[in-house]
Scaffold this motif. Structure first.
Motif, PDB file in Angstrom:
ATOM      1  N   LEU A 175       0.833  -1.205   0.000  1.00  0.00           N
ATOM      2  CA  LEU A 175       0.000   0.000   0.000  1.00  0.00           C
ATOM      3  C   LEU A 175       0.866   1.253   0.000  1.00  0.00           C
ATOM      4  O   LEU A 175       0.639   2.183  -0.784  1.00  0.00           O
ATOM      5  N   PHE A 176       1.880   1.284   0.862  1.00  0.00           N
ATOM      6  CA  PHE A 176       2.749   2.456   0.930  1.00  0.00           C
ATOM      7  C   PHE A 176       3.620   2.581  -0.321  1.00  0.00           C
ATOM      8  O   PHE A 176       4.015   3.692  -0.683  1.00  0.00           O
ATOM      9  N   ASP A 177       3.917   1.484  -0.956  1.00  0.00           N
ATOM     10  CA  ASP A 177       4.659   1.553  -2.215  1.00  0.00           C
ATOM     11  C   ASP A 177       3.835   2.228  -3.304  1.00  0.00           C
ATOM     12  O   ASP A 177       4.379   2.943  -4.164  1.00  0.00           O
ATOM     13  N   VAL A 178       2.514   2.006  -3.280  1.00  0.00           N
ATOM     14  CA  VAL A 178       1.642   2.541  -4.328  1.00  0.00           C
ATOM     15  C   VAL A 178       1.279   4.001  -4.068  1.00  0.00           C
ATOM     16  O   VAL A 178       1.243   4.817  -4.992  1.00  0.00           O
ATOM     17  N   LEU A 179       1.010   4.364  -2.813  1.00  0.00           N
ATOM     18  CA  LEU A 179       0.608   5.730  -2.488  1.00  0.00           C
ATOM     19  C   LEU A 179       1.745   6.719  -2.724  1.00  0.00           C
ATOM     20  O   LEU A 179       2.917   6.380  -2.545  1.00  0.00           O
ATOM     21  N   ASP A 180       1.381   7.947  -3.103  1.00  0.00           N
ATOM     22  CA  ASP A 180       2.426   8.974  -3.175  1.00  0.00           C
ATOM     23  C   ASP A 180       2.821   9.380  -1.757  1.00  0.00           C
ATOM     24  O   ASP A 180       2.186   8.989  -0.779  1.00  0.00           O
ATOM     25  N   ALA A 181       3.900  10.153  -1.642  1.00  0.00           N
ATOM     26  CA  ALA A 181       4.465  10.454  -0.318  1.00  0.00           C
ATOM     27  C   ALA A 181       3.487  11.214   0.562  1.00  0.00           C
ATOM     28  O   ALA A 181       3.379  10.928   1.772  1.00  0.00           O
ATOM     29  N   GLU A 182       2.749  12.162  -0.002  1.00  0.00           N
ATOM     30  CA  GLU A 182       1.837  12.966   0.811  1.00  0.00           C
ATOM     31  C   GLU A 182       0.727  12.101   1.395  1.00  0.00           C
ATOM     32  O   GLU A 182       0.428  12.175   2.589  1.00  0.00           O
ATOM     33  N   ARG A 183       0.127  11.279   0.569  1.00  0.00           N
ATOM     34  CA  ARG A 183      -0.961  10.434   1.055  1.00  0.00           C
ATOM     35  C   ARG A 183      -0.426   9.294   1.928  1.00  0.00           C
ATOM     36  O   ARG A 183      -1.074   8.882   2.887  1.00  0.00           O
ATOM     37  N   GLY A 184       0.745   8.792   1.585  1.00  0.00           N
ATOM     38  CA  GLY A 184       1.353   7.765   2.420  1.00  0.00           C
ATOM     39  C   GLY A 184       1.614   8.272   3.824  1.00  0.00           C
ATOM     40  O   GLY A 184       1.363   7.575   4.814  1.00  0.00           O
ATOM     41  N   ALA A 185       2.092   9.511   3.931  1.00  0.00           N
ATOM     42  CA  ALA A 185       2.334  10.105   5.253  1.00  0.00           C
ATOM     43  C   ALA A 185       1.023  10.334   5.990  1.00  0.00           C
ATOM     44  O   ALA A 185       0.947  10.166   7.218  1.00  0.00           O
ATOM     45  N   ALA A 186      -0.042  10.721   5.240  1.00  0.00           N
ATOM     46  CA  ALA A 186      -1.349  10.930   5.861  1.00  0.00           C
ATOM     47  C   ALA A 186      -1.868   9.642   6.487  1.00  0.00           C
ATOM     48  O   ALA A 186      -2.465   9.659   7.566  1.00  0.00           O
ATOM     49  N   VAL A 187      -1.620   8.512   5.832  1.00  0.00           N
ATOM     50  CA  VAL A 187      -2.031   7.217   6.380  1.00  0.00           C
ATOM     51  C   VAL A 187      -1.100   6.812   7.519  1.00  0.00           C
ATOM     52  O   VAL A 187      -1.547   6.354   8.573  1.00  0.00           O
ATOM     53  N   LEU A 188       0.196   7.005   7.333  1.00  0.00           N
ATOM     54  CA  LEU A 188       1.185   6.578   8.321  1.00  0.00           C
ATOM     55  C   LEU A 188       0.938   7.217   9.682  1.00  0.00           C
ATOM     56  O   LEU A 188       1.027   6.558  10.720  1.00  0.00           O
TER      57      LEU A 188
END
Length: 464
Positions: A61-74
Motif C-alpha cells: 500500500l505504501f509503495d503505491v501511495l504517493d508520499a503525501e498520502r502515504g504520510a497521511a495514512v502513516l
C-alpha cells in the motif's frame, strides 16, 4: 500520532471501507483508486481498514501511495505498525514519508527505529539535524513532544512586516501554528506572543512589541509529563511555547510549541500502558495484527509467573486438608483454574480496550476478534494446562493432573473469548466496557472453571 496540518484532508462523512475492495486496489497497484480512497475516507475508517491488512499488503500500500498520502495514512497508525511499515520500505521511500510528517511525529518515529540513520541520511542535511535534535530529548518531556513549526519575528518588526510575510509565503508557513505569532529578541529569547486578532485589528505601522502579550507563559524543554498535564489543567490553552532551560547558555530561547492535544495523547497512552501492564501485557503495545507467537510470548511470561503465585496461595489450603476432611484435594486446585483463566481473560480485555480507543476494532468485528483471541487462547491454554497438569500429576497422580490441566486449558479458551468479545458487545450496547467487562469475565470464568473441573472429575470417577 496526530494528524499533521499538511496531510491530506479527510472527509467528515463516515463511509465504511470495503476491505476486499481495498485489497483488490492494492493487488492491482491502482494508485488512482487508492489516492481517491485516502482523499475521501474518514480517518477512523482508514485506521480500521489498514491495520487489519497483512504486513505484506500494508507494505505494498505504501509503495503505491504517493508520499503525501502515504504520510497521511502513516500518521494515523499506531506507532508499532507505523515503525514496522517504515522499516519494511526502501529507505528512500521511507525518507519521503518522514519528510511529509510534522516535526513531532518525525522525531517520535525516528526514535523508535532500529537504524534511524538509514533514513536520516537520505533527508536534507538541515532537516535531518533538526530531527536528531528533537529525537535527543526524552520522549516524555516538553522538548520531546514539541513541534518546531511556528512563526517568530524579531521585536523590531511592524505589524505590516508580519502581515506581508504571511501573505507572501503562505505556502511555506502552512505547517506553522498560525493561531499565534511569537516575538523574540536578537538572541532568540521569547519576549511575547501576538494573537492573530491583535495582528488583524492593529495598524500596519505599529511595532509588534506594542501589541504583543509580553512575558508569556512558557514551558521549559525538560518539563515532565506530570508538569505538562497540570499546566493544561490550569490553563485552557491550545498550545504553549517551549523554551530552553535556565541552565542553557541562552536561557529562555524559543525552541518550539507544545500542543495540548499532544499532552492529552501522551497522558492517554500512559494510562493505557499502565492498564496493559496491570493485566499482564508486557513488551509494549499489542494489536491483533501482530504475529501470533509474539503476542503469545508477551502474555505467556506473565501468566506463568501468576501460576506459581497461585500455587503458593493454594498451598495454604493444602496444609489444612486434615481440618477440612470433607474437601477433596481437587478443591485446592479449583481456585487456581479460576484465577488463571481470569488473568488470561483480563489480558484480552486490555487489548480490546486499546483497539477500541484506537478505532482499530469496533462492535461489528466481534467474530474476527474472537478468532484472533481463540488462537492465542489455544496456544496459552495448552501451555498452562501442561504446566498445571504436570504439577497436579506429581502431587496426586496422572488422572488428577489430566483433569486439572485439561480444565485450565479449556477455561483459558473460554476466558479469552469472553475477554476479547465482551468489551466490543458492551460498546455496541452503548455501555462502558471498562466497567462491565471485568465483572462479567470474573463471573463466567469462575462458573465455567468449576463446572469443567467438577464434571470431568465426576466422569473419570464413574469410569474408575
Amino acid at each position: 500520532m496526530t494528524a499533521s496540518r499538511d496531510s491530506v484532508t479527510l472527509s467528515a462523512d463516515v463511509v465504511p471501507i470495503d476491505r476486499r475492495d481495498l485489497r483488490r486496489m492494492i493487488d492491482e497497484a491502482s494508485a488512482t483508486e487508492l489516492h481517491a480512497l485516502v482523499d475521501e475516507a474518514h480517518a477512523d475508517e482508514i485506521v480500521h481498514a489498514v491495520t487489519s491488512l497483512p504486513e505484506d499488503e500494508r507494505e505494498k500500500l505504501f509503495d503505491v501511495l504517493d508520499a503525501e498520502r502515504g504520510a497521511a495514512v502513516l500518521e494515523l497508525l499506531p506507532d508499532s505498525q507505523a515503525v514496522d511499515s517504515l522499516e519494511s520500505l526502501d529507505p528512500d521511500a521511507a525518507a519521503e514519508l518522514i519528510h511529509e510528517l510534522d516535526s513531532e511525529d518525525q522525531a517520535d518515529l525516528i526514535a523508535l527505529l532500529d537504524d534511524p540513520e538509514l533514513i536520516l541520511s537520505r533527508l536534507p542535511a538541515e532537516e535531518a539535524e533538526e530531527i536528531r535534535d528533537l529525537a535527543s530529548y526524552p520522549a516524555d518531556t516538553a522538548g520531546g513532544m514539541m513541534g518546531t513549526e511556528f512563526l517568530a519575528f524579531p521585536l523590531g518588526s511592524t505589524v505590516g512586516d508580519v502581515v506581508k510575510e504571511l501573505q507572501d509565503h503562505a505556502d511555506e508557513h502552512s505547517d506553522a501554528d498560525v493561531q499565534y505569532v511569537y516575538v523574540t529578541d536578537e538572541d532568540g529569547r521569547l519576549r511575547g506572543v501576538l494573537p492573530l486578532r491583535n495582528l488583524v485589528v492593529s495598524k500596519r505601522a505599529r511595532k509588534i512589541s506594542d501589541v504583543m502579550i509580553a512575558d508569556p507563559l512558557a514551558m521549559p524543554s525538560d518539563a515532565t509529563l506530570d508538569r505538562m498535564i497540570a499546566f493544561f489543567d490550569d490553563h485552557h490553552f491550545l498550545g504553549v511555547p517551549v523554551v530552553t532551560t535556565a541552565e542553557d547558555p541562552v536561557p529562555g530561547r524559543l525552541l518550539g510549541v507544545l500542543q495540548a492535544a499532544e499532552v492529552d495523547e501522551a497522558e492517554a497512552e500512559l494510562r493505557g500502558g499502565e492498564f496493559r501492564r496491570s493485566q499482564g501485557i508486557v513488551g509494549g503495545e499489542e494489536l491483533r495484527s501482530m504475529p501470533l507467537l509474539l503476542r503469545s510470548r508477551r502474555r505467556f511470561s506473565w501468566l506463568t509467573l501468576n501460576i506459581g503465585l497461585n500455587v503458593v496461595a493454594a498451598s495454604v489450603i493444602a496444609r489444612n486438608l486434615d481440618v477440612i476432611e470433607a474437601i477433596a484435594p481437587l478443591a485446592v486446585i479449583m481456585p487456581i483454574i479460576s484465577d488463571m483463566s481470569g488473568c488470561s481473560g483480563n489480558q484480552a480485555v486490555a487489548v480490546s480496550m486499546r483497539e477500541l480507543s484506537l478505532n482499530v476494532a469496533r462492535p461489528s468485528d466481534w467474530f474476527r476478534v474472537w478468532r484472533k483471541e481463540a488462537a492465542v487462547g489455544s496456544v496459552n491454554g495448552i501451555g498452562l494446562g501442561l504446566l498445571l497438569g504436570l504439577a497436579g500429576g506429581l502431587w496426586q497422580g496422572p488422572w488428577f493432573g489430566f483433569v486439572v490441566g485439561a480444565a485450565l486449558a479449556a477455561n483459558t479458551l473460554v476466558a479469552v473469548s469472553i475477554g476479547g468479545v465482551v468489551p466490543l458487545l458492551l460498546k455496541g450496547l452503548k455501555l462502558d466496557p471498562a466497567v462491565g467487562a471485568g465483572p462479567i469475565l470474573t463471573t463466567v470464568t469462575d462458573m465455567c472453571g468449576f463446572f469443567l473441573v467438577l464434571t470431568m472429575a465426576a466422569n473419570l470417577l464413574q469410569q474408575a
